[in-house]
Design an enzyme around this catalytic site. Structure first.
Site, PDB file in Angstrom:
ATOM      1  CD  GLN A 181       0.069  -4.016  -2.676  1.00 43.40           C
ATOM      2  OE1 GLN A 181      -0.058  -3.185  -1.801  1.00 43.40           O
ATOM      3  NE2 GLN A 181       0.554  -5.221  -2.466  1.00 43.40           N
ATOM      4  N   GLY A 182      -1.334   0.149  -6.092  1.00 43.15           N
ATOM      5  CA  GLY A 182      -1.518   1.551  -6.448  1.00 43.15           C
ATOM      6  C   GLY A 182      -0.516   2.489  -5.818  1.00 43.15           C
TER       7      GLY A 182
END
Lengths: 187, 872
Positions: free
Chosen positions: A73-74
């Site tokens: 995830q970012g």
């Protein structure tokens, strides 16, 4: 213990250990691939998005792997770098059905390659073009083109299409990585 | 283990000389593969030690060490992994990105290894913030109902911690907690009940149901029982329901429980209730009595300690246990023996005191300071109870004063002696003599100065003041600067009060004018000059009475003066007077989880007026009113409790104006009030000249509005009554967001009347030497009148009421009426608005009702008139 370890290693019974880091965008299938590679008894039934990281172990014929399964995830991607220094190899997982985010994956790859802990080392990089079973999946060649993988000159790399659910393609990739790492670790 | 023991014997702490930087350097070992388990464990211990010693670790270094530590998750070693959990918990707040271990911990808490699961849950809850909680909620709910007790307990306690930040999420776990309460494990049941209560604690009805439900279907865990008793107690305390409530029945029934812990908790709860009668107390006390003869020292200690507390409020109830307590005096445990004796002192009769005192003296040297203080306090209260026994007590206290002991201990003794002196005039000379002896060899500056101050105040009025001079002058020769300064002041007081001593005192003070310390020299010079004037008025103003303005106010006024130097000299009258420090007892709400008892946080409200002065100075409309004279001490409630709006009024007096401050709170969550003012009307000549509205009053956020009133020109017209109306614009709003609608409507709300009394115009001032001040003011504006106070039937009542009407400070401790007397003279002192001294002498005679002859002296004729009118 130390003595037995040495003895076992000398007899070739105990396999050598290699650290690999598994990275890639979120929902590309990193945890699923590792789950498939693990021995049957420690497999999990449900795979949920990883938060942070997980340590997984699996074996091949010649090596014992310790894999750092990083969250894709970012907001966690900037935490990958904490684990670069100790790794012997990198597994980079792509979602071959997600054309739109290929450029994001390319950016992440370039950041990885230019990182101080990576740039000067000859680390083998294994790409999995995962989710090959999906209808609109790109072929491994197309993926490598989009990521401009061929520009990597100073590191051995390999790309193979995979399906983490059936395990198709995984063995091929891991065998390549094992061959590469055997050279590195025995040095 | 053996190695540890050896190091302990050497007296050395193996971690004593740890360097933070070295340890953090070592933490890089974590990055190495393969992992060296023992070494890593040792380094983690060092990190934990450093953090717990309060060492500050910077965010960058902490984060680096933390990430290195995360690599230890490779190892499956149980000890190492649990050390990692501990470290994660400690570093959760000092390192960044701790969220990185979330998945690893989630894996451990759902994994097969039971040893990992409980600590993993605890660690996970420490690193989780509110955004991540959703992601792990499912696992926590499962863990609460897990069949492994440790896991369930860990999840429940962690939920309690999480509930502090995320009450809404935790509330959803009520079903799981419910299920866990029926667990057969004592700890799980206790923790589950704790969580269940926490979830419901704001809902009184639900809590009542909870208690009555579990009171019936008996719980297995004694811990849960104890908690239930505490919850029931809190309920009883909150709604003041009497002893016939089912809650009380439950607590009472717990006295017959089979677990000692529960029995004790119930007894402790009953004796600590506010309005228990002897009947309810009896079973609890008899249970404690049984504990007194228990073979377990902890039970004996708990029982005697509780009895000791009960003895203060209900000495009669404890008398029944006297025999058991006598036996405990010889207990091998000194703490138990001390408490037993002090309890006996509280309950005992006058005749048994001599014997008990002898018994205490025999082991005073063996107990710790803390318990010695308990003894001292018991002796003090005994002295109040039996004033005739003061000589024994004084001897006892003074012998303790001579023994070794720390500051707190000595302070307690000195406090007690001073208290006894003040209460009992007969004990004064003996007490002063003991204190004089004590300061001859006193290492505590604070105590020495305090005693010198007391000698200065009380010494001159004893029959033989000259005998104290030697003790005080010894201090001038032998002690440190601050004690010398205090001694010089005390000497001056003797000179100011006793004329025959004045020449000798001046000679002594002359010597101090050559002191090496500035303060001592200054004081000596000042006093010599004042004394040489030979004027009683000067003596009483500058030596005997001391400074009577508020120190903070004086500082601010002087600072202001230096910023804008004016032609005219600084006027001390413009400084607000010091308010008599009122110790305000604020009782914090105590949850059942905390120990009731240690809860009173004492707050001294001495500088309250200074806070008001600062607030008022910030309002531009009040800039020209002059200095603040007085703020009324207790806010006046203008609304019933639990109405829509709550309003409290504080009156601020200025030379020619009054500012009424209204603290308003809006208790409706679907309304926002805007432009809030309080309209006031009076029948007399009081004119409202300005309103300062509170711009907006959202739900539950207090706001302040002011109303400025000009006093009438007639200086004798000072009392009136105002009718008050709260006026405002109402806007409806959404209770959740608090965003108001655009349009509102005007509305008003009638408040109770505000009375303006004579007492509001008067500030209390303590005159330590009333007679001198009385002569100083002279007879010029003297008024005399006689009143028949027909409604007062006793002298103490009359004294209390007169003080209240006039708002003046009683001097010379004349507010206490000696028992059995028919006449009494009350001395009152204060300052009237505008800075005029007011002194009152009230001679009272009791004959069916009270007759009072009132003499008022003041520097201002109107002030005398107003004060006399206060009683009329």
């Amino acid at each position: 213990m130390g003595f037995f370890n040495t003895l076992a290693q000398w007899l070739g019974m105990k396999k050598k250990n290699a650290n690999v880091i598994v990275i890639g965008l979120d929902n590309s299938g990193k945890s699923t691939i590792l789950n498939k590679l693990k021995p049957e008894e420690s497999k999990r039934h449900d795979i949920v998005p990883t938060i942070g990281f997980n340590v997984e172990k699996f074996m091949t014929k010649a090596l014992s792997f310790t894999a750092f399964d990083m969250s894709g995830q970012g907001r966690y991607r900037n935490l990958w770098e904490h684990y670069y220094r100790e790794c012997h190899g990198i597994i980079f997982v792509l979602d071959s059905s997600d054309k739109i985010r290929m450029s994001v994956a390319k950016d992440e790859l370039n950041m990885l390659l230019n990182h101080a802990d990576i740039v000067s080392r000859r680390l083998p990089i294994l790409f999995f073009a995962n989710k090959m079973d999906l209808r609109d999946a790109l072929s491994s060649v197309k993926c490598s083109n989009m990521l401009e993988v061929e520009k990597i000159r100073d590191k051995p790399w390999h790309i193979c299409a995979s399906n983490a659910h059936t395990g198709e393609g995984l063995e091929e990739g891991v065998n390549w990585l094992t061959d590469q790492l055997k050279v590195v670790i025995n040095q | 283990m053996r190695r540890d023991k050896k190091e302990d014997e050497d007296g050395g702490n193996p971690f004593y000389n740890l360097e933070k930087s070295t340890v953090l350097q070592e933490a890089r070992t974590f990055n190495e593969t393969p992992i060296k388990i023992r070494k890593c464990c040792h380094i983690l211990t060092k990190i934990l030690y450093l953090i717990n010693q309060g060492e500050h670790i910077g965010t960058t270094e902490a984060t680096e060490a933390f990430f290195a530590m995360t690599k230890l998750f490779q190892s499956k070693d149980v000890t190492l992994r649990r050390m990692v959990y501990l470290c994660i918990k400690e570093m959760a707040t000092i390192s960044e990105d701790v969220i990185i271990v979330t998945s690893s911990l989630t894996k451990d808490m759902t994994g097969k290894e039971d040893q990992f699961r409980a600590p993993a849950i605890r660690a996970l809850c420490r690193i989780t913030d509110s955004t991540m909680l959703q992601a792990i909620e499912r696992y926590l709910k499962q863990a609460i109902v897990d069949k492994v007790h440790a896991v369930s307990s860990a999840a429940l306690t962690s939920s309690l911690h999480l509930a502090k930040v995320n009450p809404d999420v935790v509330k959803r776990w009520v079903n799981e907690a419910q299920e866990a309460v029926s667990s057969d494990n004592v700890m799980v049941q206790y923790h589950a009940l704790g969580l269940l209560y926490h979830i419901r604690k704001s809902d009184r009805l639900a809590v009542t149901k909870l208690v009555s439900k579990f009171a019936k279907h008996s719980l297995k865990s004694p811990y849960a029982y104890c908690l239930l008793i505490r919850i029931a107690c809190k309920l009883l305390r909150d709604d003041d329901s009497g002893m016939d409530s089912p809650m009380f029945d439950f607590i009472e029934s717990c006295l017959r429980h089979k677990s000692e812990m529960v029995i004790y908790e119930a007894a402790h709860a009953i004796v600590n209730m506010k309005q228990t009668t002897a009947k309810e107390l009896a079973p609890a006390v008899s249970v404690l009595q049984l504990f007194c003869s228990s073979p377990k020292p902890t039970l004996r200690f708990a029982a005697v300690r509780t009895l000791n507390k009960v003895a203060m409020t209900h000495p009669a109830a404890v008398t029944a246990c006297n025999l058991d307590l006598e036996n405990l005096i010889t207990d091998v445990n000194r703490s138990i023996a001390t408490l037993a004796i002090t309890t006996l002192l509280k309950t005992g009769s006058e005749s048994s005191i001599d014997r008990l005192m002898k018994q205490i003296s025999s082991f005073m040297s063996e107990i710790s300071d803390e318990f010695k203080i308990v003894v001292v306090q018991a002796v003090k209260s005994l002295c109040m109870k039996f004033p005739r026994k003061h000589s024994i007590m004084m001897n006892f206290l003074s012998s303790m004063l001579r023994d070794e002991g720390g500051f707190e201990y000595k302070k307690a003794i000195v406090d007690s002696i001073i208290c006894i002196i003040e209460e009992n005039p007969e004990a004064k000379e003996v007490g002063l003599a003991h204190l004089c002896e004590f300061i001859e060899d006193c290492e505590h500056t604070v105590l020495a100065t305090r005693i010198l101050h007391l000698l200065g105040r009380e010494g001159p009025r004893t029959p033989q003041p000259s005998k104290y001079i030697r003790f005080i002058y010894n201090r001038v020769i032998l002690e440190s600067a601050s004690v010398r300064a205090a001694a010089v002041t005390a000497l001056a007081k003797f000179g100011g009060h006793c004329e025959e001593l004045m020449p000798s005192v001046i000679v002594l003070l002359h010597r101090s004018q050559l002191d090496t310390d500035d303060e001592v020299r200054d004081r000596a010079t000042f006093y010599v000059n004042v004394l040489q004037q030979k004027q009683a008025a000067l003596n009483s103003a500058y030596i005997l009475n001391g400074l009577q303005v508020s120190i903070i106010g004086l500082e601010r006024a002087l600072h202001q003066y230096t910023l804008e130097p004016a032609e005219k000299p600084f006027d001390l009258k413009s400084v607000p007077l010091a308010t008599q420090p009122l110790a305000e007892q604020k009782t914090a709400a105590v949850g059942p989880g905390e120990t009731p008892g240690v809860k009173a946080t004492e707050k001294v409200a001495a500088s309250r007026q200074d806070i008001y002065a600062e607030q008022l100075a910030a309002v531009p409309q009040f800039a020209n009113l002059g200095p603040l004279f007085k703020s009324s001490s207790m806010p006046l409630e203008l609304t019933e409790s639990e109405t829509e709006y709550s309003v409290r009024c504080v009156k601020h007096m200025f030379p020619h104006h009054i500012v009424f401050q209204f603290d308003c709170t809006n208790t409706l969550n679907d309304q926002v009030l805007e432009n809030v003012t309080v309209h006031m009307e009076s029948t007399e000549d009081f004119e409202v000249i300005n309103y300062v509205p509170a711009p907006s009053l959202p739900y539950d956020k207090p706001g302040i509005t002011y109303t400025l009133v000009r006093l009438p020109d007639d200086p004798t017209q000072v009392t009136t009554s105002f009718t008050c109306t709260l006026k405002f614009v109402v806007k409806d709003c959404d209770p959740n967001t608090g965003i108001p609608d655009d349009d509102g409507y005007e509305d008003e709300y009638v408040l109770e009347d505000v009375e303006l009394l004579v007492a509001d115009h008067v500030q209390k001032v303590m005159k330590p030497n009333f007679a001198a001040s009385w002569d100083e003011v002279a007879e010029e504006n003297e008024l005399e009148d006689t009143f028949a106070l027909s409604t007062m039937k006793t002298l103490p009542d009359a004294v209390k009421n007169v003080i209240q009407f006039m708002g003046l400070q009683p001097c010379e401790r004349s507010d206490k009426v000696a028992e059995g007397k028919n006449t009494h003279t009350l001395y009152l002192a204060g300052v009237y608005r505008g800075g005029h001294d007011v002194l009152v002498r009230a001679k009272m005679v009791l004959d069916d009702s009270v007759t009072m002859q009132l003499t008022v002296r003041s520097t201002d004729a109107h002030a005398s008139e107003v004060i006399v009118s206060a009683v009329g």
